[in-house]
Scaffold this motif. Structure first.
Motif, mmCIF file in Angstrom:
data_model
loop_
_atom_site.group_PDB
_atom_site.id
_atom_site.type_symbol
_atom_site.label_atom_id
_atom_site.label_comp_id
_atom_site.label_asym_id
_atom_site.label_seq_id
_atom_site.Cartn_x
_atom_site.Cartn_y
_atom_site.Cartn_z
ATOM 1 N N ASN A 1 -7.585 1.433 -1.513
ATOM 2 C CA ASN A 1 -6.986 2.532 -2.263
ATOM 3 C C ASN A 1 -7.960 3.704 -2.367
ATOM 4 O O ASN A 1 -9.130 3.515 -2.716
ATOM 5 N N GLU B 1 12.072 -1.275 -0.891
ATOM 6 C CA GLU B 1 11.617 -1.865 0.368
ATOM 7 C C GLU B 1 12.275 -3.215 0.663
ATOM 8 O O GLU B 1 12.335 -3.634 1.816
ATOM 9 N N HIS C 1 12.490 5.966 -4.934
ATOM 10 C CA HIS C 1 11.410 6.458 -5.794
ATOM 11 C C HIS C 1 10.078 5.963 -5.234
ATOM 12 O O HIS C 1 9.858 4.753 -5.132
ATOM 13 N N TYR C 2 9.200 6.898 -4.888
ATOM 14 C CA TYR C 2 7.923 6.557 -4.255
ATOM 15 C C TYR C 2 6.839 6.331 -5.310
ATOM 16 O O TYR C 2 6.839 6.954 -6.379
ATOM 17 N N THR C 3 5.927 5.448 -4.978
ATOM 18 C CA THR C 3 4.913 5.010 -5.930
ATOM 19 C C THR C 3 3.791 6.030 -6.059
ATOM 20 O O THR C 3 3.094 6.330 -5.086
ATOM 21 N N GLY C 4 3.626 6.582 -7.253
ATOM 22 C CA GLY C 4 2.480 7.430 -7.546
ATOM 23 C C GLY C 4 2.515 8.828 -6.985
ATOM 24 O O GLY C 4 1.521 9.556 -7.073
ATOM 25 N N LYS D 1 7.896 1.496 4.293
ATOM 26 C CA LYS D 1 6.991 2.431 3.642
ATOM 27 C C LYS D 1 6.863 3.690 4.491
ATOM 28 O O LYS D 1 7.030 3.659 5.704
ATOM 29 N N ILE E 1 2.506 4.919 1.850
ATOM 30 C CA ILE E 1 3.139 5.180 0.559
ATOM 31 C C ILE E 1 4.266 4.166 0.345
ATOM 32 O O ILE E 1 5.212 4.110 1.129
ATOM 33 N N SER E 2 4.178 3.400 -0.724
ATOM 34 C CA SER E 2 5.209 2.412 -1.045
ATOM 35 C C SER E 2 6.333 3.044 -1.865
ATOM 36 O O SER E 2 6.207 4.166 -2.359
ATOM 37 N N HIS E 3 7.430 2.289 -2.025
ATOM 38 C CA HIS E 3 8.537 2.759 -2.866
ATOM 39 C C HIS E 3 9.271 1.563 -3.457
ATOM 40 O O HIS E 3 8.919 0.401 -3.194
ATOM 41 N N ASP E 4 10.316 1.835 -4.248
ATOM 42 C CA ASP E 4 10.995 0.785 -4.999
ATOM 43 C C ASP E 4 12.172 0.164 -4.273
ATOM 44 O O ASP E 4 12.915 -0.642 -4.854
ATOM 45 N N ASN F 1 5.280 12.417 -6.003
ATOM 46 C CA ASN F 1 6.614 13.013 -5.947
ATOM 47 C C ASN F 1 6.873 13.593 -4.559
ATOM 48 O O ASN F 1 5.989 13.598 -3.692
#
Length: 288
Positions: free
Chosen positions: A108, A144, A159-162, A281, A139-142, A164
């Motif tokens: 990370n 997958e 919605h992507y993690t961390g 992702k 980039i991960s998301h909700d 916009n």
């Protein structure tokens, strides 16, 4: 004899906000004295410190750190010097920049694709081994997980993690390549027919995208339609054969001006008609 035991590199290109270690380790029978100068002056940048072994540690690198640094070691008999040039620091706009200038270790990291501080920096996962080790920003998301589609018209917001969509748009601009895997497994659930699109995805700027992974933008086809290898060659997708057999259309979306996927839409899934969608992702790499 006074000599360097560990020497720093001759040139360093640091990343803004990072730390730089400049070793200056010497050995001698006589206890040596070590001093550092920048551009010939003893005054060093703020947030600089000396470690016990003579290493110069500079934290929170800024543009003002650019210059020529000299390590001078002296004992009762002689003096030796080693110089290092600190180039103008770069902004960690992506994992490819981090891979080139900072680290080859996956993990990370904080990036700032905007580069000018207009957008808040955010944390991403850097895969330093994928794509021949170029440094891939992941980039991960909700959404997958493989998800069942079976109740009429389905709308799935992503919605992507961390981060916009504005931050991710900046990431695509500073990267030379971006991609996102997309798949639809279908049972009597069509996608693109002469009557219109029954399945599509929405681009980051809210555009209705009627093409699927592996196909050209605007083609109205899936990957098999580009190679004339669909289950029914008269259609542009395997799913459009519509013959009560489980089929699949999948591939990579690679037009970075459309990515990331903002929403998934499916409209031919009710009763026996059903399907499963999977969205991978967002991955960006290379320096634009």
């Amino acid at each position: 004899r006074l000599q360097f035991k560990v020497r720093h590199p001759q040139e360093v290109t640091p990343v803004i906000g990072s730390s730089v270690h400049l070793p200056c380790v010497v050995e001698s029978d006589l206890k040596p004295t070590i001093t550092w100068t920048k551009d010939g002056k003893i005054v060093l940048p703020a947030e600089s410190s000396f470690l016990q072994n003579g290493t110069l540690l500079m934290q929170n690198i800024k543009k003002s750190h650019e210059g020529s640094f000299t390590c001078r070691a002296s004992n009762a008999l002689s003096t030796i010097e080693a110089k290092v040039k600190i180039n103008s620091p770069v902004v960690a706009t992506s994992c490819s920049v981090i891979r080139k200038y900072v680290s080859s270790v996956s993990g990370n990291y904080v990036i700032d694709p905007d580069g000018a501080g207009g957008l808040t920096a955010f944390t991403v996962y850097c895969d330093m081994s994928d794509k021949n080790g170029v440094g891939v920003t992941v980039i991960s998301h909700d959404s997958e997980d493989r998800t069942h589609v079976y109740t009429g018209t389905t709308q799935r917001d992503i919605h992507y993690t961390g981060a916009n969509l504005s931050q991710l748009a900046s990431l695509t601009r500073v990267s030379s390549h971006c991609e996102q895997f997309i798949k639809y497994e279908c049972y009597e659930s069509v996608m693109f027919t002469r009557y219109g699109a029954y399945a599509w995805w929405v681009s980051r700027d809210s555009g209705k995208m009627t093409y699927w992974g592996g196909a050209s933008p605007g083609s109205g086809k899936c990957a098999c339609g580009m190679t004339n290898s669909c289950a029914d060659p008269s259609y542009g997708c395997n799913c459009d054969k519509n013959d009560y057999v489980w089929r699949e259309d999948s591939g990579l979306l690679t037009d970075k001006t459309h990515l990331p996927v903002k929403q998934l839409r499916f409209g031919d899934a009710s009763g026996r008609n059903q399907g499963y969608h999977t969205l991978g992702k967002l991955k960006c790499y290379g320096i634009a």
